[in-house]
Design an enzyme around this catalytic site. Structure first.
Site, PDB file in Angstrom:
ATOM      1  N   GLY A 144       0.830  -1.218   0.000  1.00 42.67           N
ATOM      2  CA  GLY A 144       0.000   0.000   0.000  1.00 42.67           C
ATOM      3  C   GLY A 144       0.854   1.255   0.000  1.00 42.67           C
ATOM      4  O   GLY A 144       0.631   2.171   0.786  1.00 42.67           O
ATOM      5  N   SER A 153       1.206   3.427  -2.524  1.00 41.48           N
ATOM      6  CA  SER A 153       0.843   4.403  -3.560  1.00 41.48           C
ATOM      7  C   SER A 153       0.312   5.717  -2.996  1.00 41.48           C
ATOM      8  O   SER A 153       0.347   6.744  -3.660  1.00 41.48           O
ATOM      9  CB  SER A 153      -0.213   3.795  -4.490  1.00 41.48           C
ATOM     10  N   ARG A 154      -0.202   5.672  -1.771  1.00 41.83           N
ATOM     11  CA  ARG A 154      -0.862   6.867  -1.205  1.00 41.83           C
ATOM     12  C   ARG A 154      -0.610   6.916   0.298  1.00 41.83           C
ATOM     13  O   ARG A 154      -0.165   5.935   0.895  1.00 41.83           O
ATOM     14  CB  ARG A 154      -2.377   6.803  -1.423  1.00 41.83           C
ATOM     15  N   ASN A 178       1.601  -2.269   5.400  1.00 43.60           N
ATOM     16  CA  ASN A 178       0.867  -1.023   5.626  1.00 43.60           C
ATOM     17  C   ASN A 178      -0.526  -1.013   4.998  1.00 43.60           C
ATOM     18  O   ASN A 178      -1.421  -0.315   5.481  1.00 43.60           O
ATOM     19  CB  ASN A 178       1.702   0.144   5.053  1.00 43.60           C
ATOM     20  N   SER A 228      -3.174   0.227  14.633  1.00 47.62           N
ATOM     21  CA  SER A 228      -3.888   1.477  14.900  1.00 47.62           C
ATOM     22  C   SER A 228      -4.181   1.543  16.393  1.00 47.62           C
ATOM     23  O   SER A 228      -4.320   0.495  17.043  1.00 47.62           O
ATOM     24  CB  SER A 228      -5.218   1.491  14.131  1.00 47.62           C
ATOM     25  N   TYR A 237     -12.548  -3.365  11.931  1.00 48.16           N
ATOM     26  CA  TYR A 237     -11.230  -2.712  11.857  1.00 48.16           C
ATOM     27  C   TYR A 237     -10.434  -2.949  13.148  1.00 48.16           C
ATOM     28  O   TYR A 237      -9.252  -3.308  13.110  1.00 48.16           O
ATOM     29  CB  TYR A 237     -11.459  -1.221  11.615  1.00 48.16           C
ATOM     30  N   ALA A 296     -10.775  -5.355  15.308  1.00 49.86           N
ATOM     31  CA  ALA A 296     -10.378  -6.770  15.407  1.00 49.86           C
ATOM     32  C   ALA A 296      -9.157  -7.034  14.534  1.00 49.86           C
ATOM     33  O   ALA A 296      -8.213  -7.717  14.945  1.00 49.86           O
ATOM     34  CB  ALA A 296     -11.541  -7.669  14.993  1.00 49.86           C
ATOM     35  N   LYS A 301      -6.877  -4.852  13.597  1.00 45.74           N
ATOM     36  CA  LYS A 301      -5.702  -4.134  14.097  1.00 45.74           C
ATOM     37  C   LYS A 301      -5.186  -4.728  15.405  1.00 45.74           C
ATOM     38  O   LYS A 301      -3.984  -4.690  15.681  1.00 45.74           O
ATOM     39  CB  LYS A 301      -6.019  -2.642  14.243  1.00 45.74           C
ATOM     40  N   ILE A 337      -4.412  10.286  11.659  1.00 49.30           N
ATOM     41  CA  ILE A 337      -3.423  10.823  10.719  1.00 49.30           C
ATOM     42  C   ILE A 337      -4.147  11.360   9.481  1.00 49.30           C
ATOM     43  O   ILE A 337      -5.079  10.718   8.971  1.00 49.30           O
ATOM     44  CB  ILE A 337      -2.423   9.714  10.289  1.00 49.30           C
TER      45      ILE A 337
HETATM   46  P1  NDP Z   1      -5.016   5.337   2.475  1.00 49.95           P
HETATM   47  O1  NDP Z   1      -6.413   4.946   2.213  1.00 49.95           O
HETATM   48  O2  NDP Z   1      -4.587   6.744   2.305  1.00 49.95           O
HETATM   49  O3  NDP Z   1      -4.010   4.391   1.619  1.00 49.95           O
HETATM   50  C1  NDP Z   1      -4.195   3.013   1.660  1.00 49.95           C
HETATM   51  C2  NDP Z   1      -3.110   2.337   0.874  1.00 49.95           C
HETATM   52  O4  NDP Z   1      -3.332   0.909   0.942  1.00 49.95           O
HETATM   53  C3  NDP Z   1      -3.137   2.686  -0.605  1.00 49.95           C
HETATM   54  O5  NDP Z   1      -1.821   2.682  -1.106  1.00 49.95           O
HETATM   55  C4  NDP Z   1      -3.955   1.538  -1.225  1.00 49.95           C
HETATM   56  O6  NDP Z   1      -3.642   1.249  -2.576  1.00 49.95           O
HETATM   57  C5  NDP Z   1      -3.479   0.387  -0.357  1.00 49.95           C
HETATM   58  N1  NDP Z   1      -4.433  -0.723  -0.388  1.00 49.95           N
HETATM   59  C6  NDP Z   1      -5.715  -0.733   0.052  1.00 49.95           C
HETATM   60  N2  NDP Z   1      -6.271  -1.935  -0.156  1.00 49.95           N
HETATM   61  C7  NDP Z   1      -5.320  -2.692  -0.754  1.00 49.95           C
HETATM   62  C8  NDP Z   1      -5.280  -4.023  -1.227  1.00 49.95           C
HETATM   63  N3  NDP Z   1      -6.337  -4.839  -1.144  1.00 49.95           N
HETATM   64  N4  NDP Z   1      -4.142  -4.470  -1.801  1.00 49.95           N
HETATM   65  C9  NDP Z   1      -3.041  -3.668  -1.903  1.00 49.95           C
HETATM   66  N5  NDP Z   1      -3.022  -2.399  -1.469  1.00 49.95           N
HETATM   67  C10 NDP Z   1      -4.149  -1.922  -0.899  1.00 49.95           C
HETATM   68  O7  NDP Z   1      -4.739   4.866   3.984  1.00 49.95           O
HETATM   69  P2  NDP Z   1      -3.722   5.433   5.090  1.00 49.95           P
HETATM   70  O8  NDP Z   1      -2.457   5.829   4.473  1.00 49.95           O
HETATM   71  O9  NDP Z   1      -4.451   6.389   5.945  1.00 49.95           O
HETATM   72  O10 NDP Z   1      -3.509   4.112   5.964  1.00 49.95           O
HETATM   73  C11 NDP Z   1      -2.368   3.270   5.837  1.00 49.95           C
HETATM   74  C12 NDP Z   1      -2.359   2.272   6.988  1.00 49.95           C
HETATM   75  O11 NDP Z   1      -2.332   2.983   8.218  1.00 49.95           O
HETATM   76  C13 NDP Z   1      -3.602   1.384   7.029  1.00 49.95           C
HETATM   77  O12 NDP Z   1      -3.233   0.079   7.445  1.00 49.95           O
HETATM   78  C14 NDP Z   1      -4.461   2.051   8.088  1.00 49.95           C
HETATM   79  O13 NDP Z   1      -5.337   1.163   8.694  1.00 49.95           O
HETATM   80  C15 NDP Z   1      -3.394   2.548   9.042  1.00 49.95           C
HETATM   81  N6  NDP Z   1      -3.838   3.632   9.920  1.00 49.95           N
HETATM   82  C16 NDP Z   1      -4.243   4.836   9.395  1.00 49.95           C
HETATM   83  C17 NDP Z   1      -4.684   5.838  10.240  1.00 49.95           C
HETATM   84  C18 NDP Z   1      -5.117   7.166   9.735  1.00 49.95           C
HETATM   85  O14 NDP Z   1      -5.591   7.974  10.564  1.00 49.95           O
HETATM   86  N7  NDP Z   1      -5.005   7.488   8.467  1.00 49.95           N
HETATM   87  C19 NDP Z   1      -4.713   5.627  11.695  1.00 49.95           C
HETATM   88  C20 NDP Z   1      -4.269   4.352  12.124  1.00 49.95           C
HETATM   89  C21 NDP Z   1      -3.846   3.390  11.251  1.00 49.95           C
HETATM   90  P3  NDP Z   1      -4.588   1.838  -3.768  1.00 49.95           P
HETATM   91  O15 NDP Z   1      -4.207   3.281  -3.837  1.00 49.95           O
HETATM   92  O16 NDP Z   1      -4.192   1.091  -4.988  1.00 49.95           O
HETATM   93  O17 NDP Z   1      -6.001   1.616  -3.333  1.00 49.95           O
END
Ligand code: NDP
Length: 247
Positions: A12, A14-15, A90, A142, A155, A157, A159, A188
């Site tokens: 993950g 890309s973003r 991630n 998380s 979510y 469960a 995490k 975040i």
């Molecule tokens: P985003 O939604 O901004 O980014 C999610 C990333 O995961 C993207 O790169 C996406 O790829 C990738 N992804 C999602 N589903 C899949 C899949 N099935 N296979 C491969 N890649 C996948 O999320 P965040 O950056 O906010 O979150 C990142 C991590 O941090 C997560 O695990 C989240 O639970 C955790 N987190 C985030 C918090 C927050 O406040 N933001 C707080 C606590 C934990 P694509 O672009 O191709 O969809």
């Protein structure tokens, strides 16, 4: 802090937080491979940005829930770059709903994407890391996995499961010099949280002792420390990066 020459895979990437981790690693000298599910263009931008810094970079379209795809990605990285030194699990999603309304699909999607993915990639990474005589696995959980949150049973469960998984994995591989740790972010600013409305955001800020949301870069800095040799005696731990939210 220095990750020079380390070959790192971030799921993950890309973003959001994953992208920040990938670019922070590249800035510290690491070669970075990222996975994504749909954002091909964004993933290629991350690759380009890392290459501009002067490291090797690669993006794989690979659904994190796919067991065989995880193995393929890791085999390719090892074949092309010679080793895998760091794995960051991630990739994650939310499908929020109160339990009375939560569908089986919402439950399965979150458990498969957030938790099964950790099994897929950590299992595939173990043998190459053993051959490499060490490695670092960092799993993104998380604070919700520690404290729970109404509307996020699936979510929370997934995490909390990551924490149990990581401590067990750390015990299995400690003697092989493979370390495994959890980073538990608070709130975040990313696309994942971008849909929350103003009143929810205000409430979150008021429940956070530091009074503000975190940035992806603040998660990336902690992940980079756990990836680096500076954390060589740290394994099986959970580091909250949450402005004090879950203390
Ligand atoms: P985003 O939604 O901004 O980014 C999610 C990333 O995961 C993207 O790169 C996406 O790829 C990738 N992804 C999602 N589903 C899949 C899949 N099935 N296979 C491969 N890649 C996948 O999320 P965040 O950056 O906010 O979150 C990142 C991590 O941090 C997560 O695990 C989240 O639970 C955790 N987190 C985030 C918090 C927050 O406040 N933001 C707080 C606590 C934990 P694509 O672009 O191709 O969809």
């Amino acid at each position: 802090m220095d990750l020079k020459g380390k070959n790192c895979l971030i799921t993950g990437g890309s973003r959001g937080i994953g992208k920040s981790i990938a670019l922070q690693f590249a800035a510290l000298g690491a070669n970075i491979a990222i996975t994504y599910s749909r954002s091909a263009e964004a993933a290629q931008e991350v690759v380009k940005e890392a290459e501009t810094i002067g490291v090797k970079a690669k993006a794989f379209q690979a659904d994190a829930t796919d067991f065989n795809a995880a193995d393929d990605v890791i085999q390719t990285v090892v074949k092309e770059w010679g080793s895998l030194d760091v794995l960051v699990n991630n990739a994650g999603i939310t499908r929020d709903n109160l339990i009375l309304r939560m569908t089986e699909e919402q439950w399965d999607d979150v458990i498969n994407t957030n938790l099964k993915s950790i099994f897929n990639y950590s299992k595939a990474a173990a043998k190459p890391m053993m051959r490499n005589r060490g490695g670092s696995v960092i799993n993104i959980s998380s604070v919700v996995g520690i404290s729970g949150n109404a509307g996020q049973c699936n979510y929370a469960a997934s995490k909390a499961g990551i924490i149990g998984f990581t401590k067990s994995y750390a015990r299995e591989f400690a003697s092989r010099n493979i370390r495994a740790n959890v980073v538990a972010p608070g709130y975040i600013l990313t696309e994942m949280t971008g849909t929350l409305n103003e009143s929810v955001l205000e409430q979150i800020n008021s429940e956070t002792p530091m009074g503000r949301a975190g940035n992806p870069e603040e998660i990336a800095a902690t992940v980079a420390f756990l990836a680096s040799d500076l954390s060589s005696y740290i394994t099986g731990t959970v580091v909250r990066v949450d402005g004090g939210m879950a203390m």
